[in-house]
Structure formats: C-alpha cells, structure tokens
Motif scaffolding. Structure first.
Motif, PDB file in Angstrom:
ATOM      1  N   MET A  68       0.833  -1.196   0.000  1.00 33.14           N
ATOM      2  CA  MET A  68       0.000   0.000   0.000  1.00 33.14           C
ATOM      3  C   MET A  68       0.877   1.258   0.000  1.00 33.14           C
ATOM      4  SD  MET A  68      -3.040   1.248   2.566  1.00 33.14           S
ATOM      5  CE  MET A  68      -1.946   1.842   3.845  1.00 33.14           C
ATOM      6  N   LEU A  69       1.938   1.253   0.822  1.00 35.46           N
ATOM      7  CA  LEU A  69       2.851   2.402   0.858  1.00 35.46           C
ATOM      8  C   LEU A  69       3.494   2.633  -0.509  1.00 35.46           C
ATOM      9  CD1 LEU A  69       4.597   1.814   4.309  1.00 35.46           C
ATOM     10  CD2 LEU A  69       2.824   3.499   3.770  1.00 35.46           C
ATOM     11  N   CYS A  70       3.918   1.556  -1.158  1.00 37.08           N
ATOM     12  CA  CYS A  70       4.507   1.673  -2.500  1.00 37.08           C
ATOM     13  C   CYS A  70       3.499   2.272  -3.476  1.00 37.08           C
ATOM     14  CB  CYS A  70       4.960   0.308  -3.010  1.00 37.08           C
ATOM     15  SG  CYS A  70       6.431  -0.335  -2.206  1.00 37.08           S
ATOM     16  N   GLY A  71       2.264   1.810  -3.409  1.00 40.31           N
ATOM     17  CA  GLY A  71       1.226   2.352  -4.276  1.00 40.31           C
ATOM     18  C   GLY A  71       0.984   3.828  -4.031  1.00 40.31           C
ATOM     19  N   MET A  72       0.987   4.208  -2.763  1.00 41.99           N
ATOM     20  CA  MET A  72       0.769   5.623  -2.429  1.00 41.99           C
ATOM     21  C   MET A  72       1.864   6.514  -3.007  1.00 41.99           C
ATOM     22  SD  MET A  72      -0.422   5.672   1.493  1.00 41.99           S
ATOM     23  CE  MET A  72      -2.080   5.274   1.966  1.00 41.99           C
ATOM     24  N   VAL A  73       3.115   6.151  -2.751  1.00 40.92           N
ATOM     25  CA  VAL A  73       4.200   7.028  -3.202  1.00 40.92           C
ATOM     26  C   VAL A  73       4.402   6.962  -4.719  1.00 40.92           C
ATOM     27  CG1 VAL A  73       5.375   7.076  -0.970  1.00 40.92           C
ATOM     28  CG2 VAL A  73       6.073   5.409  -2.681  1.00 40.92           C
TER      29      VAL A  73
END
Length: 136
Positions: A68-73
C-alpha cells in the motif's frame, strides 16, 4: 527516513503522533498521510492530511502495508510524510520480526524523499538492536 515512537501502551504515543502530523502540515509543501487501524482519530488529524483506515483496504500484514505504501508514493510524488499508528496491530508481527519490513520501508522512504513516523507499542528497554537507531 524512519522515526519510531517506541513506548508502552497508554503513554501518549498517538497524541504525540497526531500532533507531529498536524505540525508537519504547517511546515511542508507536500502531502501528509496518516495511517491507522480504525477511524477513531479521523477528526483529530487535520483535514488537509490524507487519513487512511487500513481496514477499508484489507491490509492485514506487513507485506500488504508495504504494498500500500509503494502504491501511495508511486501514485503521488508529493508525499513528504507518512504517519502510522497501531503499527504492530496492522502488520500482525512481533517486534523481533520487523527487520526486513523496516529495511524495505526505510529504502522506500529514501528513494522517494519522504519520512515515515511509526508508533510501536512496546517496552523501549526491550527494543531489538536493529530498531534502536530509529527511536526518537
């Protein structure tokens, strides 16, 4: 860069995290994200921050949170700070198992020029050596 607020339950960690997130909004031109395991503090975090309840997205592991963090950034290059409450509840891991996940989050933050401030509810005197450099 990763920073950990590492203290026992009931020591005011979440209040401190919310204060840090709200202060970050005043000092940054980028985006601020606040991640929690429920919506309990949604109205305490300033509305300019993106509030994310992981339950809305089925996040139930360290790998899912990292994804999810990768998708956000990757979607928003303007994210400058990510604040994560209830980290151990979200990732469902013991502190001794966090090394790989912390390394991945640290690398993600370095590559994308953002910081992550994470709460860990545990006794700081028992923190594993690999987490001690991150504790503020």
């Amino acid at each position: 860069m990763i920073q950990l607020i590492y203290a026992p339950k009931g020591s005011g960690k979440t209040k401190r995290l919310i204060d840090l997130a709200n202060a970050e909004l005043n000092s940054t031109k980028g985006e601020v994200v606040f991640i929690d395991d429920d919506k309990r503090y949604m109205y305490d975090v300033a509305h300019q921050a993106r509030f994310v309840d992981v339950k809305d997205f089925g996040i139930e592991s360290g790998d899912a949170l990292y994804g999810m963090l990768c998708g956000m950034v990757s979607q928003n290059y303007d994210i400058e700070a990510i604040f994560i409450d209830a980290f151990l509840k979200i990732v469902k891991m013991d502190v001794t198992e966090l090394k790989g996940l912390m390394d991945k989050i640290s690398s993600l933050c370095e590559k994308n020029d953002c910081k992550a401030v994470i709460i860990i509810s545990a006794d700081p005197s028992e923190a594993p050596d690999f987490l001690k450099p991150y504790i503020i």
